[in-house]
Scaffold this motif. Structure first.
Motif, mmCIF file in Angstrom:
data_model
loop_
_atom_site.group_PDB
_atom_site.id
_atom_site.type_symbol
_atom_site.label_atom_id
_atom_site.label_comp_id
_atom_site.label_asym_id
_atom_site.label_seq_id
_atom_site.Cartn_x
_atom_site.Cartn_y
_atom_site.Cartn_z
ATOM 1 N N LYS A 1 0.875 -1.168 0.000
ATOM 2 C CA LYS A 1 0.000 0.000 0.000
ATOM 3 C C LYS A 1 0.911 1.216 0.000
ATOM 4 C CE LYS A 1 -3.650 2.609 0.893
ATOM 5 N NZ LYS A 1 -4.645 2.922 -0.087
ATOM 6 N N THR A 2 0.834 2.039 -1.054
ATOM 7 C CA THR A 2 1.667 3.221 -1.178
ATOM 8 C C THR A 2 0.857 4.458 -0.811
ATOM 9 O OG1 THR A 2 2.922 2.145 -2.929
ATOM 10 C CG2 THR A 2 3.171 4.526 -2.732
ATOM 11 N N PHE A 3 1.430 5.288 0.024
ATOM 12 C CA PHE A 3 0.776 6.505 0.483
ATOM 13 C C PHE A 3 1.187 7.701 -0.375
ATOM 14 C CE2 PHE A 3 1.142 3.613 4.076
ATOM 15 C CZ PHE A 3 -0.174 3.553 4.502
ATOM 16 N N ASN A 4 0.479 8.809 -0.221
ATOM 17 C CA ASN A 4 0.746 10.017 -1.012
ATOM 18 C C ASN A 4 2.173 10.534 -0.849
ATOM 19 O OD1 ASN A 4 -1.851 9.998 -2.029
ATOM 20 N ND2 ASN A 4 -2.647 11.414 -0.492
ATOM 21 N N ASP A 5 2.780 10.302 0.311
ATOM 22 C CA ASP A 5 4.145 10.793 0.543
ATOM 23 C C ASP A 5 5.215 9.856 -0.023
ATOM 24 O OD1 ASP A 5 4.200 8.659 2.306
ATOM 25 O OD2 ASP A 5 4.507 9.877 4.102
ATOM 26 N N GLY A 6 4.788 8.774 -0.687
ATOM 27 C CA GLY A 6 5.722 7.846 -1.314
ATOM 28 C C GLY A 6 6.124 6.662 -0.454
ATOM 29 N N THR A 7 5.797 6.684 0.829
ATOM 30 C CA THR A 7 6.106 5.544 1.687
ATOM 31 C C THR A 7 5.112 4.423 1.412
ATOM 32 O OG1 THR A 7 4.736 6.356 3.515
ATOM 33 C CG2 THR A 7 7.058 7.022 3.501
ATOM 34 N N SER A 8 5.504 3.216 1.761
ATOM 35 C CA SER A 8 4.607 2.090 1.546
ATOM 36 C C SER A 8 4.729 1.099 2.697
ATOM 37 C CB SER A 8 4.882 1.395 0.212
ATOM 38 O OG SER A 8 6.156 0.801 0.223
ATOM 39 N N VAL A 9 3.713 0.275 2.825
ATOM 40 C CA VAL A 9 3.669 -0.753 3.849
ATOM 41 C C VAL A 9 3.038 -1.991 3.228
ATOM 42 C CG1 VAL A 9 1.445 0.026 4.770
ATOM 43 C CG2 VAL A 9 2.970 -1.287 6.222
ATOM 44 N N GLN A 10 3.533 -3.170 3.598
ATOM 45 C CA GLN A 10 2.977 -4.427 3.108
ATOM 46 C C GLN A 10 1.705 -4.731 3.889
ATOM 47 O OE1 GLN A 10 4.404 -5.729 0.493
ATOM 48 N NE2 GLN A 10 3.310 -7.642 0.284
ATOM 49 N N VAL A 11 0.606 -5.004 3.205
ATOM 50 C CA VAL A 11 -0.662 -5.300 3.868
ATOM 51 C C VAL A 11 -1.263 -6.585 3.313
ATOM 52 C CG1 VAL A 11 -1.201 -2.878 4.350
ATOM 53 C CG2 VAL A 11 -2.024 -3.917 2.244
ATOM 54 N N LYS A 12 -2.089 -7.224 4.149
ATOM 55 C CA LYS A 12 -2.844 -8.395 3.708
ATOM 56 C C LYS A 12 -4.290 -7.936 3.539
ATOM 57 C CE LYS A 12 -2.168 -12.504 5.375
ATOM 58 N NZ LYS A 12 -2.147 -13.677 6.270
ATOM 59 N N ALA A 13 -4.836 -8.127 2.362
ATOM 60 C CA ALA A 13 -6.215 -7.732 2.078
ATOM 61 C C ALA A 13 -7.103 -8.969 2.025
ATOM 62 C CB ALA A 13 -6.288 -6.989 0.749
ATOM 63 N N THR A 14 -8.262 -8.864 2.642
ATOM 64 C CA THR A 14 -9.263 -9.924 2.591
ATOM 65 C C THR A 14 -10.336 -9.500 1.605
ATOM 66 O OG1 THR A 14 -8.825 -10.406 4.920
ATOM 67 C CG2 THR A 14 -10.859 -11.301 3.989
ATOM 68 N N VAL A 15 -10.708 -10.388 0.695
ATOM 69 C CA VAL A 15 -11.658 -10.071 -0.368
ATOM 70 C C VAL A 15 -12.998 -10.739 -0.074
ATOM 71 C CG1 VAL A 15 -12.117 -10.221 -2.847
ATOM 72 C CG2 VAL A 15 -9.766 -9.906 -2.030
ATOM 73 N N TYR A 16 -14.053 -9.933 -0.071
ATOM 74 C CA TYR A 16 -15.413 -10.412 0.160
ATOM 75 C C TYR A 16 -16.239 -10.217 -1.107
ATOM 76 C CZ TYR A 16 -14.401 -10.396 5.147
ATOM 77 O OH TYR A 16 -13.854 -10.644 6.374
ATOM 78 N N PRO A 17 -17.013 -11.239 -1.496
ATOM 79 C CA PRO A 17 -17.899 -11.067 -2.652
ATOM 80 C C PRO A 17 -19.111 -10.230 -2.267
ATOM 81 C CG PRO A 17 -18.217 -13.230 -1.698
ATOM 82 C CD PRO A 17 -17.089 -12.584 -0.938
ATOM 83 N N LEU A 18 -19.616 -9.482 -3.222
ATOM 84 C CA LEU A 18 -20.832 -8.712 -2.974
ATOM 85 C C LEU A 18 -21.773 -8.814 -4.159
ATOM 86 C CD1 LEU A 18 -20.714 -5.722 -4.619
ATOM 87 C CD2 LEU A 18 -18.966 -5.355 -2.906
ATOM 88 N N TYR A 19 -23.054 -8.713 -3.837
ATOM 89 C CA TYR A 19 -24.100 -8.717 -4.851
ATOM 90 C C TYR A 19 -24.679 -7.304 -4.855
ATOM 91 C CZ TYR A 19 -28.464 -9.597 -7.247
ATOM 92 O OH TYR A 19 -29.498 -9.539 -8.127
ATOM 93 N N ILE A 20 -24.618 -6.644 -5.988
ATOM 94 C CA ILE A 20 -25.074 -5.257 -6.080
ATOM 95 C C ILE A 20 -26.593 -5.220 -6.189
ATOM 96 C CG2 ILE A 20 -24.998 -3.140 -7.440
ATOM 97 C CD1 ILE A 20 -22.132 -3.993 -8.236
ATOM 98 N N ASP A 21 -27.200 -4.525 -5.226
ATOM 99 C CA ASP A 21 -28.649 -4.366 -5.193
ATOM 100 C C ASP A 21 -29.096 -3.092 -5.906
ATOM 101 O OD1 ASP A 21 -29.000 -6.681 -3.520
ATOM 102 O OD2 ASP A 21 -28.349 -5.467 -1.816
ATOM 103 N N LYS A 22 -28.290 -2.029 -5.814
ATOM 104 C CA LYS A 22 -28.671 -0.741 -6.369
ATOM 105 C C LYS A 22 -27.423 0.058 -6.729
ATOM 106 C CE LYS A 22 -31.403 3.354 -5.248
ATOM 107 N NZ LYS A 22 -32.222 4.018 -4.232
ATOM 108 N N VAL A 23 -27.468 0.726 -7.888
ATOM 109 C CA VAL A 23 -26.381 1.599 -8.319
ATOM 110 C C VAL A 23 -26.898 3.037 -8.259
ATOM 111 C CG1 VAL A 23 -24.834 2.199 -10.222
ATOM 112 C CG2 VAL A 23 -25.451 -0.196 -9.831
#
Length: 116
Positions: free
Chosen positions: A42-64
């Protein structure tokens, strides 16, 4: 693909709903069971970054929605799983999405949403 940091007092799947509404203007039903995880920098606006673990959840779109909180900061676009993976340029996510595309019945979270 809406993403966000964990929120105090909220389940991760609820955070997905909040981020999807704010970032993409979609109201949805999110599975409580993730489809997988991936790691990336994950890179921030100041150019620094950090390693992150992302969890992905499925979603069903009801309304746009036509209007949403971050509509002036973001452009909503629709992608296939393969297109999403390539657009985001995150190898771990690409593997997860391509597996999902190739084996959709393998994931019980998606079957639960489809049955709802």
């Amino acid at each position: 693909m809406p993403k966000g940091w964990p929120m105090d007092g909220e389940q991760d799947c609820r955070t997905v709903e909040i981020e999807a509404l704010a970032e993409a203007g979609v109201e949805d039903t999110v599975s409580r069971k993730p489809i997988g995880e991936f790691e990336n920098a994950k890179t921030f606006n100041d150019g620094t970054s950090v390693q992150v673990k992302a969890t992905v959840y499925p979603l069903y779109i009801d309304k746009v929605k036509r209007r949403w909180k971050e509509r002036h900061e973001r452009k909503r676009r629709w992608f296939s799983p393969k297109g999403t993976a390539k657009a985001l340029k995150q190898p771990g996510l690409e593997d997860l999405l391509l597996d999902l595309k190739n084996n959709p019945r393998k994931n019980r979270s998606l079957l639960a949403i489809a049955a709802a």
